[in-house]
Design a protein around this motif. Structure first.
Motif, PDB file in Angstrom:
ATOM      1  N   CYS A  93       0.912  -0.761   0.013  1.00 46.56           N
ATOM      2  CA  CYS A  93       0.055   0.056   0.108  1.00 46.56           C
ATOM      3  C   CYS A  93       0.676   1.367   0.210  1.00 46.56           C
ATOM      4  CB  CYS A  93      -1.075  -0.097   1.588  1.00 46.56           C
ATOM      5  SG  CYS A  93      -2.124   1.189   1.177  1.00 46.56           S
ATOM      6  N   ILE A  94       0.762   1.530  -0.741  1.00 44.25           N
ATOM      7  CA  ILE A  94       1.329   3.530  -1.482  1.00 44.25           C
ATOM      8  C   ILE A  94       0.936   4.514  -0.608  1.00 44.25           C
ATOM      9  CG2 ILE A  94       2.870   2.668  -3.359  1.00 44.25           C
ATOM     10  CD1 ILE A  94       0.161   4.589  -4.826  1.00 44.25           C
ATOM     11  N   SER A  95      -0.476   4.229   0.198  1.00 41.05           N
ATOM     12  CA  SER A  95      -0.749   5.829   0.567  1.00 41.05           C
ATOM     13  C   SER A  95      -0.941   5.396   2.402  1.00 41.05           C
ATOM     14  CB  SER A  95      -1.833   6.410  -0.375  1.00 41.05           C
ATOM     15  OG  SER A  95      -2.648   4.861   0.345  1.00 41.05           O
ATOM     16  N   ILE A 107      19.563   5.684   6.402  1.00 38.42           N
ATOM     17  CA  ILE A 107      19.509   6.140   5.810  1.00 38.42           C
ATOM     18  C   ILE A 107      19.112   6.428   5.091  1.00 38.42           C
ATOM     19  CG2 ILE A 107      21.140   8.256   4.358  1.00 38.42           C
ATOM     20  CD1 ILE A 107      23.758   6.385   5.527  1.00 38.42           C
ATOM     21  N   GLY A 108      18.028   7.199   5.189  1.00 37.01           N
ATOM     22  CA  GLY A 108      17.038   6.983   4.031  1.00 37.01           C
ATOM     23  C   GLY A 108      15.880   7.780   4.470  1.00 37.01           C
ATOM     24  N   GLY A 109      14.495   7.576   4.110  1.00 41.23           N
ATOM     25  CA  GLY A 109      13.048   7.742   4.960  1.00 41.23           C
ATOM     26  C   GLY A 109      12.342   7.606   3.923  1.00 41.23           C
ATOM     27  N   GLY A 110      11.945   6.595   2.841  1.00 36.37           N
ATOM     28  CA  GLY A 110      11.021   5.833   2.228  1.00 36.37           C
ATOM     29  C   GLY A 110      10.560   4.722   3.355  1.00 36.37           C
ATOM     30  N   PRO A 111       9.539   3.384   2.629  1.00 36.34           N
ATOM     31  CA  PRO A 111       9.148   2.657   2.950  1.00 36.34           C
ATOM     32  C   PRO A 111      10.048   2.031   3.402  1.00 36.34           C
ATOM     33  CG  PRO A 111       8.999   2.753   0.256  1.00 36.34           C
ATOM     34  CD  PRO A 111       9.531   4.385   0.927  1.00 36.34           C
ATOM     35  N   GLY A 129      19.554  15.203   7.518  1.00 32.87           N
ATOM     36  CA  GLY A 129      20.288  16.139   7.374  1.00 32.87           C
ATOM     37  C   GLY A 129      20.528  14.670   6.196  1.00 32.87           C
ATOM     38  N   LYS A 130      21.428  15.260   5.139  1.00 34.61           N
ATOM     39  CA  LYS A 130      22.198  14.191   4.194  1.00 34.61           C
ATOM     40  C   LYS A 130      23.592  13.572   4.392  1.00 34.61           C
ATOM     41  CE  LYS A 130      23.397  15.059  -1.290  1.00 34.61           C
ATOM     42  NZ  LYS A 130      22.618  13.911  -1.013  1.00 34.61           N
ATOM     43  N   ALA A 131      23.306  12.196   4.739  1.00 29.48           N
ATOM     44  CA  ALA A 131      24.936  11.388   4.964  1.00 29.48           C
ATOM     45  C   ALA A 131      25.876  11.767   3.568  1.00 29.48           C
ATOM     46  CB  ALA A 131      24.452   9.874   4.479  1.00 29.48           C
ATOM     47  N   ALA A 156      19.030   3.326   3.003  1.00 27.65           N
ATOM     48  CA  ALA A 156      17.302   2.955   2.588  1.00 27.65           C
ATOM     49  C   ALA A 156      17.749   4.629   1.624  1.00 27.65           C
ATOM     50  CB  ALA A 156      17.374   2.756   3.075  1.00 27.65           C
ATOM     51  N   THR A 157      18.681   4.959   0.445  1.00 27.71           N
ATOM     52  CA  THR A 157      18.718   6.012   0.698  1.00 27.71           C
ATOM     53  C   THR A 157      17.044   6.525  -0.697  1.00 27.71           C
ATOM     54  OG1 THR A 157      20.828   5.508  -0.356  1.00 27.71           O
ATOM     55  CG2 THR A 157      20.170   7.117   1.093  1.00 27.71           C
ATOM     56  N   GLY A 158      17.495   5.037  -1.905  1.00 26.53           N
ATOM     57  CA  GLY A 158      16.447   5.230  -2.714  1.00 26.53           C
ATOM     58  C   GLY A 158      16.802   5.787  -3.904  1.00 26.53           C
ATOM     59  N   SER A 218      25.424   8.248  -4.845  1.00 27.89           N
ATOM     60  CA  SER A 218      27.183   9.435  -5.047  1.00 27.89           C
ATOM     61  C   SER A 218      27.075   9.578  -3.368  1.00 27.89           C
ATOM     62  CB  SER A 218      26.145  10.336  -5.792  1.00 27.89           C
ATOM     63  OG  SER A 218      25.056  11.017  -4.795  1.00 27.89           O
ATOM     64  N   PHE A 219      26.818   9.576  -2.692  1.00 33.84           N
ATOM     65  CA  PHE A 219      27.250   9.701  -1.129  1.00 33.84           C
ATOM     66  C   PHE A 219      28.225   9.406  -0.755  1.00 33.84           C
ATOM     67  CE2 PHE A 219      25.081   6.325   1.647  1.00 33.84           C
ATOM     68  CZ  PHE A 219      24.263   6.074   0.921  1.00 33.84           C
ATOM     69  N   LEU A 220      27.901   7.212  -1.339  1.00 31.67           N
ATOM     70  CA  LEU A 220      29.053   6.210  -1.262  1.00 31.67           C
ATOM     71  C   LEU A 220      30.612   6.399  -1.566  1.00 31.67           C
ATOM     72  CD1 LEU A 220      26.321   3.823  -1.251  1.00 31.67           C
ATOM     73  CD2 LEU A 220      27.781   4.237   1.085  1.00 31.67           C
ATOM     74  N   ALA A 241      21.721  -2.974   3.020  1.00 31.01           N
ATOM     75  CA  ALA A 241      20.711  -1.532   2.389  1.00 31.01           C
ATOM     76  C   ALA A 241      19.467  -2.614   1.633  1.00 31.01           C
ATOM     77  CB  ALA A 241      21.815  -1.752   0.508  1.00 31.01           C
ATOM     78  N   ALA A 242      18.779  -1.732   1.048  1.00 32.60           N
ATOM     79  CA  ALA A 242      17.131  -1.866   1.077  1.00 32.60           C
ATOM     80  C   ALA A 242      16.792  -1.121   0.533  1.00 32.60           C
ATOM     81  CB  ALA A 242      16.276  -2.516   2.159  1.00 32.60           C
ATOM     82  N   GLY A 243      15.814  -1.030  -0.830  1.00 33.42           N
ATOM     83  CA  GLY A 243      14.788  -0.591  -1.273  1.00 33.42           C
ATOM     84  C   GLY A 243      14.921  -0.644  -3.054  1.00 33.42           C
ATOM     85  N   PHE A 278      10.750  -0.311  -6.899  1.00 30.84           N
ATOM     86  CA  PHE A 278       8.702   0.139  -6.361  1.00 30.84           C
ATOM     87  C   PHE A 278       8.861  -0.609  -4.738  1.00 30.84           C
ATOM     88  CE2 PHE A 278       6.259  -4.346  -7.135  1.00 30.84           C
ATOM     89  CZ  PHE A 278       7.560  -5.076  -7.084  1.00 30.84           C
ATOM     90  N   TRP A 279       7.283   0.280  -4.724  1.00 30.80           N
ATOM     91  CA  TRP A 279       7.274  -0.116  -3.178  1.00 30.80           C
ATOM     92  C   TRP A 279       7.601  -1.227  -2.475  1.00 30.80           C
ATOM     93  CZ3 TRP A 279       5.932   4.530  -0.212  1.00 30.80           C
ATOM     94  CH2 TRP A 279       5.590   4.602   0.278  1.00 30.80           C
ATOM     95  N   PRO A 280       5.994  -2.040  -3.105  1.00 27.88           N
ATOM     96  CA  PRO A 280       6.562  -3.876  -2.341  1.00 27.88           C
ATOM     97  C   PRO A 280       8.103  -4.531  -2.252  1.00 27.88           C
ATOM     98  CG  PRO A 280       4.684  -3.303  -4.325  1.00 27.88           C
ATOM     99  CD  PRO A 280       5.877  -2.003  -4.043  1.00 27.88           C
ATOM    100  N   LYS A 281       9.069  -3.814  -3.177  1.00 27.79           N
ATOM    101  CA  LYS A 281       9.886  -4.530  -3.187  1.00 27.79           C
ATOM    102  C   LYS A 281      10.929  -3.573  -1.480  1.00 27.79           C
ATOM    103  CE  LYS A 281      14.294  -3.603  -4.492  1.00 27.79           C
ATOM    104  NZ  LYS A 281      15.963  -2.798  -5.858  1.00 27.79           N
TER     105      LYS A 281
END
Ligand code: FAD
Lengths: 164, 421
Positions: A71-73, B9-13, B78-80, B115-117, B254-256, B282-284, B302-305
């Motif tokens: 779920c993305i939302s 490091i990240g902030g996404g899923p 902040g940015k790593a 997890a920097t996306g 690039s931060f690596l 690492a993930a995402g 993609f999100w589920p991964k």
């Protein structure tokens, strides 16, 4: 923790459960007025035909539910206590990620509203409408020990084991 | 220098899935979450809806404000910029808003998750640096696009993938005329075959979106107020006040540069999602992981991964062994009311080019409907469903499990019917 247990050989595909589910999820919760509602009430249970059996199927409220992870939302989430997978309609954008990943195919779309719909286990009822409506007792609501993970899994996919 | 047992490091899923899992197995220990965006983490895929005004800002955030303290998470804006894995150290630049603190800080950790996306791919088009050109990845992007859209009349979108299509829809809802410039011969070319692309393109055109195929932007002309005009490869000129680029993404690695963590076009990981250093995970979107259908490493942004990998990485970081077996291409969306889902080798065109069987049990112009089934050795390897699709997930899982289809099930499937067993 309670689960809906399905017994394949008892289902006669009468679709009473489908009707009961749609009515329970209508505005009026009454069959005769529900028919005239717009949008029309949508059932969240399906009667599936197999090679040998028919059987009813609704959300299995899986442990580690794939729909929740997809779920993305933030509309789908799992209650840690009850194990139920909840869906918040006003957060849903109908992106279909959950539909793409649900291994049971039990999330349906309300295309006009651009949301998906799923079984909510009838929060206002003691016994879910589908279970209560089944004339052949093909479904029952059963207490499953919370900690018996394996047991719970068996219930979730119980129709599979019976089949093979 | 500060210390946290776990650093992310990240902030996404991927990051949040890891946080939830670490919390499950090691609730006592602090997690430092370093995120470069100056917002609390939010649902990135909602950006087109937010841009269009369909999703309110307060509905975007992944977790309520009190989540962080409750979950033992220290959110560092902040940015790593440097990772020294062997010495369990990372360096980050504090965000500009934080003027009182020193610009750079060090963090010592025991376990680190990258997890920097991903970042949008930046095509090399003269004029792309001018005001009025955008990508859509972040809240700031959406706010900037929204501001420009209030004054603009016409938008040119480069790219025909999911993000472009959703953004086109949003901009049109804001009253702009939208033209899509697509370098391939169809929309959604990563997922759809030619027929599926045709059906979808027809639907988009009916909704008022103009599309130019097999064309590119050669030059973006601007004056003092920003973008004015786009010259295409075939010489045509399109007047527009804004350009939005959606040409895919590439892992944010690039931060690596100069660190002891190995990376290529993404970060290679093993089944436990460890990098070349066992305590750095690492993930995402940032990872290169096994593609289940092609049996080689691939990027699947993609999100589920991201959520799956975050959970596996988080568990291993907290000492509970879990493995991630791999992924495959798949995508789902709803665009101008039309549902589209595709997975696996969905784009395979002809049986001659592909050692398997291809069936198209349903193809209808109106309402747009398409079902395509791709089989190999009596196993499902791909599908497309445009239109009614409740049971798509059964098909996705059939591909993932590579289960042998019974004759009955196969027979129904090639006739467009999904049965359970
Ligand atoms: C408009 C849009 C629509 C989308 N729709 C879908 C969809 O329908 N379905 C789907 O599956 N996917 C969709 N996606 C893709 C999906 O959002 C990503 O796959 C997912 O967000 C990846 O998660 P992640 O945790 O790997 O990284 P991200 O969500 O990219 O988060 C990474 C974070 O790390 C931060 N960061 C990067 N480098 C550093 C650094 N050096 N220091 C500190 N912080 C850093 C970034 O600023 C970012 O906030 C969409 C994406 C967009 C942009």
């Amino acid at each position: 923790m309670k689960e809906i247990l399905i017994q394949l050989e008892h289902c006669v595909a009468c679709k009473s459960c489908v009707l009961a589910c749609a009515v329970e999820h209508s505005e009026s919760k009454e069959l005769f007025s529900a028919i005239f509602e717009t949008p029309p009430p949508v059932a969240r249970i399906f009667v599936e035909a197999g090679e040998e059996f028919n059987f009813p199927l609704q959300c299995r409220h899986c442990e580690e539910a794939k729909c929740v992870k997809a779920c993305i939302s933030g509309a789908l989430w799992q209650d840690k206590e009850s194990g139920l997978v909840h869906h918040e309609k006003d957060k849903c954008i109908g992106c279909l990620m959950c539909v793409m990943l649900c291994p049971f195919g039990v999330l349906t779309q309300a295309r006009e509203e651009k949301v998906v719909l799923k079984c909510d286990r009838c929060p206002d009822l003691d016994i879910p409408a589908c279970v209560a409506s089944c004339p052949t007792k093909a479904m029952s609501l059963e207490e499953v020990p919370v900690h018996a993970r394996e047991k719970r899994k068996e219930y979730l996919t119980n129709f599979k084991e019976q089949w093979s | 220098m500060s210390y946290a047992k776990y650093a992310i490091i990240g902030g996404g899923p991927a990051a949040f899935s890891a946080i939830d899992t670490i919390n499950k197995f090691d609730k006592q220990e602090e997690i430092a979450l370093i995120g470069a965006e100056n917002h609390l983490p939010y649902y990135r895929p909602l950006m087109p809806n937010y841009l269009a005004g369909w999703t309110a800002r307060e509905k975007l955030y992944m977790r309520p404000e009190d989540f962080y303290a409750r979950s033992n998470v220290r959110f560092i804006n902040g940015k790593a910029i440097q990772v020294n894995g062997r010495h369990n150290l990372l360096t980050y630049e504090k965000s500009e808003n934080d003027v009182k603190a020193p610009a750079e800080e060090e963090l010592k950790f025991e376990k680190l998750l990258l997890a920097t996306g991903a970042d949008p791919v930046q095509p090399n088009i003269p004029g792309l640096e001018n005001p009025g050109t955008y990508f859509l990845r972040t809240i700031n992007d959406a706010d900037n696009i929204g501001r420009r859209a209030r004054e603009a009349k016409r938008a040119v979108m480069l790219g025909g993938g999911l993000v472009s299509l959703k953004t086109a829809q949003a901009l049109q809802a804001l009253g702009l005329e939208v033209v899509l410039i697509i370098s391939s011969n169809r929309v959604f070319s990563q997922m759809l075959d030619w027929q599926g692309g045709e059906l979808l393109a027809h639907h988009l055109k009916k909704e008022g979106i103009k599309i130019f195929f097999q064309n590119e932007a050669d030059f973006i002309h601007s004056n003092r107020s920003g973008v004015k005009k786009v010259t295409l490869a075939d010489g045509q000129e399109l007047e527009a006040e804004m350009v939005v680029v959606g040409k895919g993404v590439e892992p944010a690695v690039s931060f690596l540069e100069g660190s002891d963590v190995e990376f290529a076009e993404g970060i290679p990981v093993n089944e436990k999602l460890q990098t070349n250093l066992p305590h750095v995970y690492a993930a995402g979107d940032v990872t290169l992981t096994q593609d289940l259908l092609f049996n080689k490493p691939a990027l699947h942004p993609f999100w589920p991964k991201a959520t799956d990998q975050g959970a596996v990485a988080g568990a291993n970081m907290a000492g509970k062994e879990l493995t991630y077996s791999g992924c495959m291409a798949m995508n789902a969306t709803e665009i101008f009311g039309l549902p589209v889902i595709a997975a696996g080798l969905a784009w395979a065109e002809k049986e001659e080019d592909f050692p398997g069987e291809i069936y198209r049990p349903l193809y209808l112009d109106s309402p747009p409907s398409y079902t395509k089934i791709v089989l190999k050795d009596d196993r499902l390897v791909g599908y497309i469903i445009i239109g009614e699709n409740r049971k798509a997930g059964i098909l996705t899982n059939l591909i993932m499990s590579q289960q042998l289809l019974s004759p009955y099930r196969k027979n129904r499937l090639i006739n467009g019917e999904v049965v359970y067993l």
